[in-house]
Scaffold this motif. Structure first.
Motif, PDB file in Angstrom:
ATOM      1  N   LEU A 106      47.349   3.842  36.734  1.00  0.00           N
ATOM      2  CA  LEU A 106      47.415   2.385  36.674  1.00  0.00           C
ATOM      3  C   LEU A 106      47.586   1.820  38.075  1.00  0.00           C
ATOM      4  O   LEU A 106      48.287   2.416  38.909  1.00  0.00           O
ATOM      5  N   PRO A 107      46.993   0.661  38.354  1.00  0.00           N
ATOM      6  CA  PRO A 107      47.199   0.020  39.663  1.00  0.00           C
ATOM      7  C   PRO A 107      48.620  -0.525  39.766  1.00  0.00           C
ATOM      8  O   PRO A 107      49.241  -0.870  38.756  1.00  0.00           O
ATOM      9  N   GLU A 108      49.141  -0.607  40.958  1.00  0.00           N
ATOM     10  CA  GLU A 108      50.513  -1.069  41.143  1.00  0.00           C
ATOM     11  C   GLU A 108      50.701  -2.508  40.663  1.00  0.00           C
ATOM     12  O   GLU A 108      51.811  -2.915  40.331  1.00  0.00           O
ATOM     13  N   THR A 109      49.623  -3.264  40.570  1.00  0.00           N
ATOM     14  CA  THR A 109      49.732  -4.655  40.110  1.00  0.00           C
ATOM     15  C   THR A 109      50.244  -4.761  38.679  1.00  0.00           C
ATOM     16  O   THR A 109      50.751  -5.820  38.292  1.00  0.00           O
ATOM     17  N   VAL A 110      50.116  -3.690  37.872  1.00  0.00           N
ATOM     18  CA  VAL A 110      50.607  -3.784  36.496  1.00  0.00           C
ATOM     19  C   VAL A 110      52.126  -3.948  36.461  1.00  0.00           C
ATOM     20  O   VAL A 110      52.677  -4.431  35.465  1.00  0.00           O
ATOM     21  N   ALA A 125      58.944   1.705  31.743  1.00  0.00           N
ATOM     22  CA  ALA A 125      58.848   3.132  32.048  1.00  0.00           C
ATOM     23  C   ALA A 125      57.409   3.633  32.079  1.00  0.00           C
ATOM     24  O   ALA A 125      56.997   4.330  33.022  1.00  0.00           O
ATOM     25  N   TRP A 126      56.613   3.304  31.066  1.00  0.00           N
ATOM     26  CA  TRP A 126      55.252   3.833  31.026  1.00  0.00           C
ATOM     27  C   TRP A 126      54.385   3.241  32.127  1.00  0.00           C
ATOM     28  O   TRP A 126      53.462   3.910  32.627  1.00  0.00           O
ATOM     29  N   LYS A 127      54.685   2.013  32.520  1.00  0.00           N
ATOM     30  CA  LYS A 127      53.933   1.401  33.617  1.00  0.00           C
ATOM     31  C   LYS A 127      54.244   2.107  34.939  1.00  0.00           C
ATOM     32  O   LYS A 127      53.332   2.404  35.732  1.00  0.00           O
TER      33      LYS A 127
END
Length: 526
Positions: free
Chosen positions: A319-323, A308-310
């Protein structure tokens, strides 16, 4: 879009709502599914419920349990592994029993606090189609037959073992080598069974079983079915009573009411992939765990907490979508470890027939002598997360990274989660320089100073660290022996189009806070 309004879907929606993310939950049922299924959770997952704002509500509907007893066919105790019913490292009992419909009731009621969430029942999801901009979800109203299509940025499949979401992305379940048919019975009675208030594992070569008290007047039994048997063979109390009479004793049959009797096939399975671009799998859609360690529903809530937090950070352009790639990397290995443990417990309890029973009688009383095994059975702590871009673990030594930071009291009666409030936190036993303080504040993180004698100070010292970066889900991103600029660099900067530090939209208040974890009061030796 969240497909499925069980505990996993409701938890994911609430966590996203706390970050201001707009969610639509779709469920095929009009209301709560009335039958109890999950009945146990540990203090790590209790901590998640507290993050949802359900600390007091869950305490009111749950019962702490004392741990696990292994019994032989004559009900003699072979081994006992106790758990702490007081407040542990996260502030809650290490194990709790509950009724799933009651849990879902408070989850749904709590969701009404958030205007960004809509829950629609009696909706069948018939298809998911992705493009570069999002996900189109095709639905049918099961009451009217009306069809519709809804577009969302992302879709979370929390739709259970027979997941349509999983099928839509072409993911398949891989069998991990465990299949058993069990009878699950829930009984209500005003009579007190006067049994030990923990989980009883019956190691009977004729028929393995499990017993536990899940409420003031509610009890659960699970029995392995013999080939040729079905749940229909035990629909009435007269036929069921011989199985449960070892626990009910002289209580009249008329005082025992069957609430539910169902047949379950306990399986150990893991989806080969948990994500396809903008579609994610959570809970039973991604994994199935045998119930012997009570981690089935827990795993789904851990999935929601991890993702959820990502997602909120990506949607806020913090945050970048890669996370989002770290979700499967971290959760899949953790779930695999818990499934292996559940398989081990289940096999140890049920395998080997008469010979296995003889071995258990000889070995079980000496299990406490096996190094580490008692800790495994009595400690609710689960394994650290797998190394990823958001878990920086040293390769040659064990450290704090990947594990959960204790939810210690850090400010009066407030615990770490209350103070961090969904943001990154820097926990350190060192005094940061003015430049580091400014950098922490610029990133919107919370600075928590662990003073000597405090629980967090002891935790850092045990992990050979003096500073740790704690993620919004309570997981340690990295830990260092000094508080260095690279430590702070692990916290995402406010920039690149970000509208606010992660968590500010939900919780308000200052972008950062400086809190000192107080030392514990000195105790006089007896």
């Amino acid at each position: 879009m969240i497909v499925g309004a069980g505990p996993t879907g409701l938890t994911a929606a609430t966590l996203l709502a706390q970050y201001g993310v707009e969610c639509l939950i779709l469920d095929r049922w009009e209301s709560i599914y009335p039958q109890p299924r999950a009945v146990a959770l540990d203090d790590e997952v209790h901590r998640i419920l507290a993050r949802l704002g359900l600390r007091d509500e869950f305490a009111a509907i749950s019962r702490p349990h004392l741990g696990l007893r292994l019994l032989d066919r004559d009900m003699r105790v072979l081994a006992e592994f106790r758990r702490d019913v007081a407040q542990g490292r996260h502030g809650y009992p290490q194990g709790s029993m509950f009724d799933q419909p009651e849990l879902e009731t408070i989850l749904r009621r709590n969701l009404q606090r958030y205007a960004t969430v809509t829950l629609r029942g009696s909706v069948e999801v018939t298809g998911l189609t992705q493009d570069a901009h999002g996900v189109r979800v095709d639905v049918t109203d099961t009451a009217t037959g009306e069809r519709d299509s809804i577009h969302a940025a992302y879709a979370l499949g929390c739709d259970g073992a027979n997941s349509m979401t999983r099928a839509s992305i072409g993911a398949t379940m891989h069998d991990l080598g465990f299949t058993q048919r069990w009878l699950v019975i829930d009984v209500a009675t005003e009579a007190d069974l006067d049994q030990w208030e923990g989980v009883h594992q019956l190691s009977d070569p004729a028929r393995a079983g499990t017993y536990m008290r899940i409420g003031k007047t509610r009890y659960r039994w699970e029995f392995q079915l013999i080939p040729g048997e079905t749940a229909d063979d035990y629909r009435d109390m007269a036929r069921l009573h011989p199985l449960i009479s070892r626990w009910t004793g002289n209580i009249p049959v008329a005082d025992l009411e069957i609430i539910r009797g169902a047949e379950y096939t306990f399986r150990a399975q893991l989806a080969d992939r948990w994500r396809d671009r903008r579609v994610f799998l959570l809970g039973d859609a991604a994994h199935l765990t045998p119930p012997f360690i009570g981690q089935g529903m827990c795993a789904g809530l851990r999935d929601a907490m991890n993702l959820a937090w990502k997602l909120a950070g990506v949607l806020d352009r913090i945050l970048p979508e890669t996370v989002l790639d770290t979700y499967e990397i971290e959760r899949k290995q953790h779930v695999r470890a818990m499934i292996k443990l559940a398989k081990f417990i289940g096999t140890a309890m049920t395998a080997g027939g008469e010979l296995g029973s003889v071995i258990r009688r000889a070995v079980a009383p000496r299990l406490h002598l096996v190094p580490g095994l008692t800790d495994l059975a009595t400690d609710s702590r689960t394994p650290p997360l797998h190394r990823s871009d958001l878990v920086v673990r040293p390769r040659l030594r064990r450290g704090l990274a990947g594990g959960l930071c204790p939810n210690a009291i850090v400010d009066g009666n407030r615990r770490l989660d209350d103070v961090a409030a969904g943001r990154f936190a820097i926990v350190t036993s060192l005094e940061p320089t003015a430049a580091l303080r400014a950098d922490i504040e610029r990133r919107g993180a919370v600075l928590i100073t662990a003073r000597p004698g405090s629980e967090l100070h002891r935790w850092l010292r045990a992990g050979a660290a003096r500073a740790a970066v704690v993620r919004p889900d309570g997981t340690v991103l990295r830990a260092d022996r000094r508080l260095l600029p690279r430590t702070i660099d692990a916290v995402p900067s406010v920039g690149g189009g970000a509208t606010a530090p992660l968590g500010r939209a939900a919780y308000g208040g200052p972008l950062s806070a400086i809190v000192e974890a107080p030392p514990e009061p000195r105790r006089e030796r007896a």
